[in-house]
Design a protein around this motif. Structure first.
Motif, PDB file in Angstrom:
ATOM      1  N   VAL A  37       0.837  -1.205   0.000  1.00 30.48           N
ATOM      2  CA  VAL A  37       0.000   0.000   0.000  1.00 30.48           C
ATOM      3  C   VAL A  37       0.872   1.255   0.000  1.00 30.48           C
ATOM      4  O   VAL A  37       0.610   2.204  -0.748  1.00 30.48           O
ATOM      5  CB  VAL A  37      -0.978  -0.016   1.200  1.00 30.48           C
ATOM      6  CG1 VAL A  37      -1.752   1.291   1.268  1.00 30.48           C
ATOM      7  CG2 VAL A  37      -1.931  -1.192   1.091  1.00 30.48           C
ATOM      8  N   SER A  38       1.918   1.277   0.821  1.00 27.69           N
ATOM      9  CA  SER A  38       2.823   2.434   0.830  1.00 27.69           C
ATOM     10  C   SER A  38       3.486   2.611  -0.534  1.00 27.69           C
ATOM     11  O   SER A  38       3.615   3.742  -1.029  1.00 27.69           O
ATOM     12  CB  SER A  38       3.882   2.280   1.917  1.00 27.69           C
ATOM     13  OG  SER A  38       3.297   2.392   3.191  1.00 27.69           O
ATOM     14  N   LEU A  39       3.897   1.521  -1.147  1.00 26.38           N
ATOM     15  CA  LEU A  39       4.495   1.606  -2.479  1.00 26.38           C
ATOM     16  C   LEU A  39       3.492   2.146  -3.497  1.00 26.38           C
ATOM     17  O   LEU A  39       3.846   2.965  -4.355  1.00 26.38           O
ATOM     18  CB  LEU A  39       5.008   0.233  -2.912  1.00 26.38           C
ATOM     19  CG  LEU A  39       6.189  -0.322  -2.097  1.00 26.38           C
ATOM     20  CD1 LEU A  39       6.500  -1.747  -2.528  1.00 26.38           C
ATOM     21  CD2 LEU A  39       7.411   0.558  -2.216  1.00 26.38           C
ATOM     22  N   ALA A  40       2.233   1.731  -3.387  1.00 33.58           N
ATOM     23  CA  ALA A  40       1.197   2.230  -4.297  1.00 33.58           C
ATOM     24  C   ALA A  40       0.953   3.728  -4.082  1.00 33.58           C
ATOM     25  O   ALA A  40       0.737   4.475  -5.050  1.00 33.58           O
ATOM     26  CB  ALA A  40      -0.097   1.443  -4.097  1.00 33.58           C
ATOM     27  N   LEU A  45       1.833   9.400  -6.078  1.00 34.28           N
ATOM     28  CA  LEU A  45       2.430  10.728  -5.941  1.00 34.28           C
ATOM     29  C   LEU A  45       3.510  10.982  -6.984  1.00 34.28           C
ATOM     30  O   LEU A  45       3.729  12.126  -7.388  1.00 34.28           O
ATOM     31  CB  LEU A  45       2.984  10.920  -4.524  1.00 34.28           C
ATOM     32  CG  LEU A  45       1.914  11.067  -3.448  1.00 34.28           C
ATOM     33  CD1 LEU A  45       2.536  10.980  -2.062  1.00 34.28           C
ATOM     34  CD2 LEU A  45       1.142  12.371  -3.619  1.00 34.28           C
ATOM     35  N   GLN A  46       4.188   9.934  -7.442  1.00 36.73           N
ATOM     36  CA  GLN A  46       5.166  10.110  -8.516  1.00 36.73           C
ATOM     37  C   GLN A  46       4.463  10.534  -9.805  1.00 36.73           C
ATOM     38  O   GLN A  46       5.009  11.323 -10.567  1.00 36.73           O
ATOM     39  CB  GLN A  46       5.956   8.823  -8.758  1.00 36.73           C
ATOM     40  CG  GLN A  46       7.028   8.581  -7.725  1.00 36.73           C
ATOM     41  CD  GLN A  46       7.764   7.282  -7.965  1.00 36.73           C
ATOM     42  OE1 GLN A  46       7.157   6.274  -8.332  1.00 36.73           O
ATOM     43  NE2 GLN A  46       9.064   7.290  -7.746  1.00 36.73           N
ATOM     44  N   MET A 175       9.700   9.224 -12.315  1.00 38.50           N
ATOM     45  CA  MET A 175       8.595   8.264 -12.330  1.00 38.50           C
ATOM     46  C   MET A 175       9.117   6.847 -12.539  1.00 38.50           C
ATOM     47  O   MET A 175       8.620   6.108 -13.371  1.00 38.50           O
ATOM     48  CB  MET A 175       7.591   8.673 -13.405  1.00 38.50           C
ATOM     49  CG  MET A 175       6.937   9.996 -13.084  1.00 38.50           C
ATOM     50  SD  MET A 175       5.730  10.545 -14.289  1.00 38.50           S
ATOM     51  CE  MET A 175       4.645   9.166 -14.365  1.00 38.50           C
ATOM     52  N   TRP A 176      10.124   6.475 -11.781  1.00 37.78           N
ATOM     53  CA  TRP A 176      10.674   5.125 -11.925  1.00 37.78           C
ATOM     54  C   TRP A 176       9.881   4.087 -11.192  1.00 37.78           C
ATOM     55  O   TRP A 176      10.181   2.909 -11.268  1.00 37.78           O
ATOM     56  CB  TRP A 176      12.141   5.092 -11.469  1.00 37.78           C
ATOM     57  CG  TRP A 176      12.361   5.677 -10.118  1.00 37.78           C
ATOM     58  CD1 TRP A 176      12.093   5.098  -8.915  1.00 37.78           C
ATOM     59  CD2 TRP A 176      12.862   6.964  -9.819  1.00 37.78           C
ATOM     60  NE1 TRP A 176      12.407   5.946  -7.874  1.00 37.78           N
ATOM     61  CE2 TRP A 176      12.887   7.109  -8.411  1.00 37.78           C
ATOM     62  CE3 TRP A 176      13.317   8.020 -10.602  1.00 37.78           C
ATOM     63  CZ2 TRP A 176      13.337   8.258  -7.780  1.00 37.78           C
ATOM     64  CZ3 TRP A 176      13.765   9.157  -9.951  1.00 37.78           C
ATOM     65  CH2 TRP A 176      13.762   9.270  -8.571  1.00 37.78           C
ATOM     66  N   GLY A 177       8.848   4.507 -10.506  1.00 37.44           N
ATOM     67  CA  GLY A 177       7.983   3.560  -9.804  1.00 37.44           C
ATOM     68  C   GLY A 177       8.644   3.026  -8.544  1.00 37.44           C
ATOM     69  O   GLY A 177       9.520   3.643  -7.977  1.00 37.44           O
ATOM     70  N   THR A 178       8.210   1.842  -8.125  1.00 39.23           N
ATOM     71  CA  THR A 178       8.737   1.211  -6.917  1.00 39.23           C
ATOM     72  C   THR A 178       9.008  -0.257  -7.227  1.00 39.23           C
ATOM     73  O   THR A 178       8.518  -0.809  -8.197  1.00 39.23           O
ATOM     74  CB  THR A 178       7.740   1.328  -5.750  1.00 39.23           C
ATOM     75  OG1 THR A 178       6.531   0.681  -6.125  1.00 39.23           O
ATOM     76  CG2 THR A 178       7.463   2.772  -5.392  1.00 39.23           C
ATOM     77  N   ARG A 179       9.739  -0.886  -6.361  1.00 43.14           N
ATOM     78  CA  ARG A 179      10.025  -2.327  -6.509  1.00 43.14           C
ATOM     79  C   ARG A 179       9.789  -3.004  -5.192  1.00 43.14           C
ATOM     80  O   ARG A 179       9.997  -2.535  -4.153  1.00 43.14           O
ATOM     81  CB  ARG A 179      11.468  -2.598  -6.942  1.00 43.14           C
ATOM     82  CG  ARG A 179      11.868  -1.906  -8.222  1.00 43.14           C
ATOM     83  CD  ARG A 179      11.193  -2.529  -9.445  1.00 43.14           C
ATOM     84  NE  ARG A 179      11.551  -1.864 -10.666  1.00 43.14           N
ATOM     85  CZ  ARG A 179      10.880  -0.852 -11.195  1.00 43.14           C
ATOM     86  NH1 ARG A 179       9.848  -0.331 -10.634  1.00 43.14           N
ATOM     87  NH2 ARG A 179      11.261  -0.343 -12.345  1.00 43.14           N
TER      88      ARG A 179
END
Length: 179
Positions: A37-40, A45-46, A175-179
């Protein structure tokens, strides 16, 4: 070029440089663990740093209040920052450069000294030809010369520098997202 999450909140622009750069480690010295959820929330926000908490909540399955709390925790932990990112040329800074720095002795001490300079927007310890890479944003060539020649090279432990002056900014995204 800059290494922090991008979003927009003018209140974050106020205060000292140190107050805007939170620690990258949690209180026990380890990196914070992030759930899905935190990653989402970070990815939301990115995409748009001004996205309302209610819209983020709908996208990630939380209430607006829960998103607000999660965002504040992410900010407090230094996982992300909410800032306005500009093209320096459009706001009066006519010269940018990446400077490779070779160090004698304690690399971290030199990195700390360079990080304290307002013109140094990005300081990273590296492996390879340089011990540090430092991105500098200046008003003009005279300002760049003063920063490199009189300030960076004057830091104890700096052995040599090599400057890479930017001619044109072609891409700058976060905007590299998260992993």
């Amino acid at each position: 070029m800059h290494s922090d999450l991008v979003a927009s909140r003018s209140a974050e622009q106020k205060g000292t440089r140190e107050s805007r750069e939170p620690s990258r480690e949690s209180r026990n010295g380890s990196s914070p663990q992030l759930d899905a959820v935190s990653l989402a929330i970070i990815e939301q926000l990115q995409e748009d740093g001004r996205r309302p908490y209610a819209a983020i909540g709908k996208a990630v399955g939380l209430s607006e209040a829960a998103v607000r709390q999660r965002v504040q925790k992410l900010l407090d932990q230094g996982v992300m920052q909410i800032v306005a990112v500009t093209d320096p040329l459009t706001v009066g800074f006519r010269r940018q450069a990446m400077v490779g720095v070779n160090v004698e002795g304690d690399v971290e001490a030199v990195a700390d000294a360079l990080s304290a300079m307002s013109e140094c927007e990005y300081v990273v310890m590296t492996a390879g030809s340089f011990d540090l890479m430092v991105e500098i944003v200046c008003e003009d060539d005279d300002h760049l010369l003063e920063v490199i020649n009189k300030r960076i090279r004057a830091v104890p432990g700096v052995r040599s520098t090599e400057s890479f002056v930017y001619l044109k900014l072609k891409k700058q995204t976060y905007m590299w997202g998260t992993r």
